[in-house]
Design a protein around this motif. Structure first.
Motif, PDB file in Angstrom:
ATOM      1  N   LYS A 206      -4.653   1.080   9.234  1.00  0.00           N
ATOM      2  CA  LYS A 206      -6.082   0.859   8.542  1.00  0.00           C
ATOM      3  C   LYS A 206      -6.506  -0.455   9.073  1.00  0.00           C
ATOM      4  O   LYS A 206      -5.530  -1.390   9.019  1.00  0.00           O
ATOM      5  CB  LYS A 206      -5.655   1.071   7.107  1.00  0.00           C
ATOM      6  CG  LYS A 206      -5.301   2.719   6.682  1.00  0.00           C
ATOM      7  CD  LYS A 206      -6.531   3.401   6.269  1.00  0.00           C
ATOM      8  CE  LYS A 206      -7.042   2.948   4.894  1.00  0.00           C
ATOM      9  NZ  LYS A 206      -8.214   3.693   4.634  1.00  0.00           N
ATOM     10  N   ARG A 374      -1.601  -2.586   7.129  1.00  0.00           N
ATOM     11  CA  ARG A 374      -1.904  -1.710   6.033  1.00  0.00           C
ATOM     12  C   ARG A 374      -1.992  -0.182   6.747  1.00  0.00           C
ATOM     13  O   ARG A 374      -2.736  -0.014   7.662  1.00  0.00           O
ATOM     14  CB  ARG A 374      -3.148  -1.821   5.289  1.00  0.00           C
ATOM     15  CG  ARG A 374      -3.386  -1.229   4.073  1.00  0.00           C
ATOM     16  CD  ARG A 374      -4.610  -1.994   3.294  1.00  0.00           C
ATOM     17  NE  ARG A 374      -5.833  -1.952   4.043  1.00  0.00           N
ATOM     18  CZ  ARG A 374      -6.826  -0.900   3.760  1.00  0.00           C
ATOM     19  NH1 ARG A 374      -6.857  -0.038   2.749  1.00  0.00           N
ATOM     20  NH2 ARG A 374      -8.043  -1.177   4.462  1.00  0.00           N
ATOM     21  N   ILE A 376      -1.650   4.456   6.613  1.00  0.00           N
ATOM     22  CA  ILE A 376      -1.524   5.823   5.924  1.00  0.00           C
ATOM     23  C   ILE A 376      -0.378   6.158   6.341  1.00  0.00           C
ATOM     24  O   ILE A 376       0.034   6.362   7.387  1.00  0.00           O
ATOM     25  CB  ILE A 376      -2.808   6.826   6.363  1.00  0.00           C
ATOM     26  CG1 ILE A 376      -4.255   6.339   6.194  1.00  0.00           C
ATOM     27  CG2 ILE A 376      -2.516   8.053   5.770  1.00  0.00           C
ATOM     28  CD1 ILE A 376      -4.531   6.126   4.836  1.00  0.00           C
ATOM     29  N   SER A 381      -0.148   9.015   1.730  1.00  0.00           N
ATOM     30  CA  SER A 381      -0.411   7.703   0.770  1.00  0.00           C
ATOM     31  C   SER A 381      -0.673   6.423   1.463  1.00  0.00           C
ATOM     32  O   SER A 381      -0.414   6.553   2.863  1.00  0.00           O
ATOM     33  CB  SER A 381       0.780   7.538  -0.044  1.00  0.00           C
ATOM     34  OG  SER A 381       1.843   7.233   0.755  1.00  0.00           O
ATOM     35  N   GLU A 382      -1.411   5.734   0.651  1.00  0.00           N
ATOM     36  CA  GLU A 382      -1.749   4.169   1.547  1.00  0.00           C
ATOM     37  C   GLU A 382      -0.801   3.299   0.970  1.00  0.00           C
ATOM     38  O   GLU A 382      -0.374   2.959  -0.143  1.00  0.00           O
ATOM     39  CB  GLU A 382      -3.193   4.056   1.328  1.00  0.00           C
ATOM     40  CG  GLU A 382      -3.533   2.839   1.960  1.00  0.00           C
ATOM     41  CD  GLU A 382      -4.879   2.243   1.349  1.00  0.00           C
ATOM     42  OE1 GLU A 382      -5.663   3.060   1.249  1.00  0.00           O
ATOM     43  OE2 GLU A 382      -4.977   0.961   1.316  1.00  0.00           O
ATOM     44  N   SER A 384       1.013  -0.932   2.411  1.00  0.00           N
ATOM     45  CA  SER A 384       1.045  -2.141   3.280  1.00  0.00           C
ATOM     46  C   SER A 384       2.235  -2.898   3.113  1.00  0.00           C
ATOM     47  O   SER A 384       2.896  -2.932   2.314  1.00  0.00           O
ATOM     48  CB  SER A 384      -0.104  -2.887   2.965  1.00  0.00           C
ATOM     49  OG  SER A 384      -0.113  -3.621   1.963  1.00  0.00           O
TER      50      SER A 384
END
Lengths: 590, 461
Positions: A206, A374, A376, A381-382, A384
């Motif tokens: 991301k 950062r 996915i 889920s996200e 980092s």
């Protein structure tokens, strides 16, 4: 097997085996009777070279070497948080308990994680569920604030054929059975292994558009870093690298902190242990250690393990990122790691490049820093991983290879300045030589959360500092007295910015962490005074009249005088400025 | 059955190579007997099958390819230890040279030591009062710290070290024993003698262990000297519960010995010819300072090193600074002005100071005062460089005040007599008195409460 692999040569931490075909590159091996941990680093048809992670005193030619068939890996599972490991994930507290000594003996065989402890596990899948790599199938409360989510190893997928009931399990107990496409049943426990030199797979990267809030004014306003970003903190000894790293580890808004003490001081690690245990995280009300894992490979511990410690650290961070956490890894210091590379490269008699460092230094550095981002995750889920690496340039000379190569792979450069540190201006981040490339990425976030005002204030603050820097060149030659009043004002305001804003006291209860809102109001108040004073000077009121009001001195102390929960006081300050200056005008013109 | 290996295969500098050796292990000690009946010791440093490389401690002079018999000792380099070692004088590799006979060992220990488990360390907090204003106030020494003196040839580092030994309250209040371990590496005989005489003068010689490797002693022995010294120190501290102050001089000679040894081994050199592992090697010495759980003793190190050409970026001071917990830097210009001890305040630092001072340790205003003195003195330097361009007369009134403060600070605060022992209160009060030369508005590191209590402006005459 009668064809055992035995040691032929020994040179420091490097041992060689003659004409063996059993080993593969980067395989983990056990060396000698004491089963010292080692790793295969070079293979030719004549000899295999192994670096040993422990002292080689006492090894003999003819001692056996056993391969494990797997690359150097770490054990991932509950029990990592609030723990302290050495460079190859051996738990130092356990070692202390087992050996009963304050000194680390060799070949101490301890499991990385506690295998006895029972965890209260909640299963989150049911029979018939289709799972793929990274999917979460169980969870347990690891510390009071961190929920440990147990995931399917990245390259495994299949259908759940059996789920054990919720309850107390150790990390090696099976909790789920999974049938893959070939019909093979995999027993999933609470832990998994992962080779430290391979990045854990992700679904998608991301953009870097959310800042990591650190509560340190010079960083948050002038040189912000994004979640998933990379930063380097270079500085000679005594410039405050470690102090800066500690402050970030304590206050930044990541969920998980991995602190790697790579070739640094033992007393510093005991300080971290003590301080983080006592310090309460304001967000959770729990000790900082609840969200921290420490990797301590002090400078007198074996050099090869120092080389591995950086990878161990980032692998642990990636594992928690996969659960959906924001992690930050502090590596103190990457120069010691680079020196470990150089030392081992020298033992291998490789052709050195710049200053004796191996030619592959840049590629190793880039491999490491590229693991930050950062993302996915595979499970959607996200999370980092933010990497903040300290660099200790030789002789504080930033043109040396480690600093220069690091600069190519990071986007945030917080240059520590010796002369600032000498004057005890901490954090000694030099505002002229530092930079952050995340400005534009983060502008949107700042605009949405703090308003356009924040960005405008920041721009004005940095232009005043720039201006001051130019003026100081002149002052150095002819003194400040000859400057016209409007330029004197710039110098005066810049002084307030430097002393009252950029300088931050890590030992003051309010000043050690400052929320963004207060940072903005501080900038605003300083700029307000500057504007009003500029106006006065344009009406020919001498600057000495303005400074004699004591407003500048008052603003340099507002960081202490205004508590973090009394931000309303800033309005009073502004009012006071207006009143004091208005009365000056009326006194002057009446 | 003990085998003697006759002759050697190669001789190169301090290294000899033997072939066909069976059953040796890495770092094993060997004994080399020459035809003339003398014996020397060596250590295995590299092995390739049955070919071993041995480092000879007492130089390879007179060794030929045929005149030696070599025997494996079956153990790594060990140091005999006993409480009787206190008060003795040893050579660089730990053998008594004071004519009082051998040390009867209560135990032996490998001189390389083992790394302390960071978990078992106790974070050092107790400050050591040295009676020297600059050190106590600005670069506070903490028990268990490693705080080197960065000096240059001809500067008064030896005097400073002696004064610290004489005045420092190393022992704590409940009367734990203290002792000094003194390791000389490649220093001149008169320097070693100066220390010896000084120890005798203040009657502490029976509390001192001296390890002497003088300038004309063998290089390889010099590599062992600090290791032996620290092994003694660790024994005294962690097994006999004593507070040990280790003085090691001169670390630059040690590093040079290491370089000589490394190049004779044909290793790839790093910066300025020093081996690539200089950092790890120095760390393995300095990191042996500290305190551990379960023991009352402590090891505090004051290594002394001379910066070649007064260059602080030279590899030895540079790497040392990255390992040690601060440094005391001496300045030639101050010494030239007759100021003793000539401590350059700004580049000096004590990293452990912040937790060992203040309420309950020294005095609550200590940290604030130290910050203010550092910051004000930094401005003195700025004002001076401006004065050298435009002349002192042209300076602004405030800069003139800084000049005045600077001179007073150097001649009254930094400067003190060799025999003068100032208490911490005296030093702190003197600091506040001198800050009186500056207007209140300039003191931006101190909050108003402390300022009101201690600050008294000195009016201009």
């Amino acid at each position: 097997m009668d064809n055992k692999d035995v040691i032929f040569g020994i040179n420091g931490p490097v041992v060689t085996v003659k004409a063996s075909k059993t080993f593969s590159m980067m395989e983990m091996v056990y060396v000698g009777k004491q089963k010292l941990v080692g790793e295969v680093i070079k293979i030719t048809d004549k000899a295999t070279t192994i670096q040993v992670y422990e002292e080689t005193t006492g090894l003999k030619p003819g001692d056996e070497i056993v391969g494990t068939g797997a690359p150097m890996n770490v054990l991932l599972g509950p029990g990592i948080m609030d723990n302290i490991f050495d460079g190859i994930e051996r738990p130092l507290k356990e070692i202390e308990k087992i050996t009963g000594s304050a000194f680390i003996s060799r070949g101490a065989a301890v499991s990385s994680l506690d295998t006895e402890k029972r965890w209260n596990v909640t299963l989150t899948v049911k029979k018939g569920d289709k799972l793929k790599g990274g999917d979460i199938y169980a969870a347990t409360q690891e510390t009071a604030i961190i929920e440990h989510r147990v995931m399917v190893p990245p390259y495994l997928s299949g259908e759940v054929v059996k789920v054990y009931p919720n309850g107390m399990y150790t990390i090696n107990d099976t909790v789920v059975e999974l049938k893959d496409k070939q019909g093979k049943i995999h027993k999933l426990t609470l832990c998994q292994k992962w080779p430290i030199r391979n990045p854990r797979p992700i679904a998608q990267k991301k953009p870097a558009d959310i800042p990591l809030i650190t509560g340190q004014r010079v960083i948050d306003t002038l040189f912000p870093i994004s979640k998933g970003g990379t930063a380097a903190v270079p500085g000679g000894f005594g410039a405050g690298k470690t102090m800066t790293q500690h402050q970030l580890a304590k206050w930044c808004d990541a969920d998980i902190i991995v602190y790697v003490g790579c070739g640094e001081r033992g007393n510093e690690m005991s300080q971290v242990l003590q301080e983080f245990g006592e310090l309460i995280d304001p967000k959770s009300g729990r000790p900082m250690t609840d969200r921290t894992v420490l990797i301590a490979n002090t400078s007198n511990m074996p050099v090869a393990a120092r080389e591995a410690s950086i990878y161990t650290g980032i692998t642990l961070a990636e594992y928690y990122r996969d659960m959906g956490y924001h992690c930050a890894i502090m590596a103190d210091s990457t120069s010691r790691w680079a020196e470990a590379l150089r030392e081992i490269s020298g033992r291998l008699e490789e052709m050195p490049a710049e200053e004796g460092f191996p030619a592959y230094l840049p590629s190793r550095l880039s491999e490491f820093y590229e693991r930050a981002s950062r993302v996915i995750n595979l499970n959607g889920s996200e999370g980092s991983v933010t990497v903040i690496g300290a660099v200790s340039p030789q002789g504080a000379d930033f043109s040396e290879p480690v600093t220069q190569n690091t600069k190519r792979f990071i986007r945030c450069f917080w240059a520590l300045d010796k002369s600032l540190a000498y004057a005890r201006h901490y954090p000694a981040i030099n505002w002229m030589t530092s930079y952050s490339e995340y400005f534009t990425d983060l502008d949107k976030w700042f605009e949405e959360n703090q308003g356009r005002e924040f960005i405008n204030c920041r721009a004005k603050i940095s232009s005043i500092l720039q201006e001051e820097n130019k003026l100081m060149e002149i002052v150095k030659l002819i003194g400040a007295d000859v400057l016209p009043d409007d330029q004197k004002l710039i110098i005066e305001t810049a002084r307030v910015i430097r002393v009252g804003f950029l300088q931050q006291n890590a030992f003051h209860k309010d000043d050690t962490f400052v929320p963004l809102e207060k940072q903005k109001l501080m900038m605003k108040t300083i700029l307000h005074l500057h504007e009003v004073a500029t106006d006065l000077i344009s009406r020919n009121i001498p600057i000495s009249r303005i400074t004699s009001l004591g407003l500048f001195d008052k603003l340099t102390k507002m960081k202490y005088d205004i508590p973090n929960d009394r931000l309303d006081m800033f309005t009073e300050y502004e009012k006071e400025i207006d009143e004091a200056l208005n009365s000056t005008i009326s006194a002057e013109f009446n | 059955m003990v085998l003697d290996y006759v002759g050697v295969k190669e001789i190169n500098g301090s290294l000899i190579v033997l072939d066909g050796v069976k059953g040796a292990f890495n770092e094993e000690i060997v004994e080399i007997r020459l035809d003339d009946g003398t014996t020397r010791q060596g250590r295995i440093v590299q092995m390739d099958g049955e070919r071993i490389v041995v480092q000879v401690f007492e130089s390879t002079r007179n060794i030929s390819l045929v005149n030696t018999k070599t025997r494996l000792a079956g153990k790594p380099m060990e140091m005999p230890l006993s409480h009787e070692i206190i008060g003795r004088i040893l050579n660089g590799s730990g053998k008594p040279i004071d004519g009082l006979g051998d040390i009867f060992p209560e135990k032996t220990a490998n001189i390389n030591g083992t790394p302390m488990n960071p978990v078992s360390r106790v974070y050092p907090k107790n400050y050591i009062n040295t009676g020297i204003s600059t050190i106590d106030t600005l670069i506070t020494l903490i028990r268990g710290q490693k705080l080197p003196i960065f000096s240059g040839s001809g500067m008064k580092h030896n005097e400073l070290a002696v004064q610290i030994v004489r005045q420092a309250k190393i022992a704590d209040d409940n009367g734990e024993g203290f002792c000094v371990v003194f390791a000389a590496m490649g220093v001149k005989n008169d320097v070693a003698d100066y220390f010896k005489r000084s120890f005798e003068e203040f009657g502490v010689m029976n509390k001192v262990v001296m390890l002497l490797n003088l300038a004309n002693d063998p290089i390889i022995e010099r590599i062992l000297t600090p290791k032996c010294a620290l092994t003694v120190a660790e024994y005294l501290a962690f097994e006999l519960d004593m507070h040990v102050l280790v003085i090691m001089t001169d670390m630059t000679s040690y590093a040079e010995a290491l370089r000589e040894f490394s190049s004779s081994k044909g290793e790839i050199p790093g910066r300025k010819g020093y081996p690539g592992y200089l950092y790890s090697d120095l760390a393995s010495l300095y990191e042996r300072a500290g305190m551990i759980k379960g023991s009352k003793g402590s090891v505090t190190q004051i290594p002394i090193l001379t910066m070649p050409n007064d260059d602080i970026t030279h590899p030895v001071p540079d790497l040392t600074g990255y390992i040690t917990e601060g440094q005391i830097v001496l300045d030639r210009a101050l010494q030239g002005q007759g100021i003793y001890p000539p401590i350059a305040v700004l580049p000096s630092l004590s990293r452990l100071m912040k937790d060992g001072i203040g309420e309950g340790y020294t005095r609550s205003d200590h940290q604030a005062l130290a910050n203010q003195l550092f910051s004000s003195y930094a401005k003195v330097i700025d004002a001076r460089s401006l004065a050298s361009v435009i002349g002192a007369e042209e300076l602004s009134p405030i800069d003139k005040k800084y000049l005045k403060f600077g001179t007073e600070f150097e001649s009254r605060f930094i400067n003190q007599k060799f025999t003068e022992n100032r208490s911490i209160e005296q030093s702190l009060d003197l600091g506040w008195e001198l800050l009186g030369y500056l207007p209140k508005g300039e003191l931006d590191r101190v909050d108003d409460q402390i300022l009101n209590k201690y600050y008294k402006p000195i009016e201009d005459q």
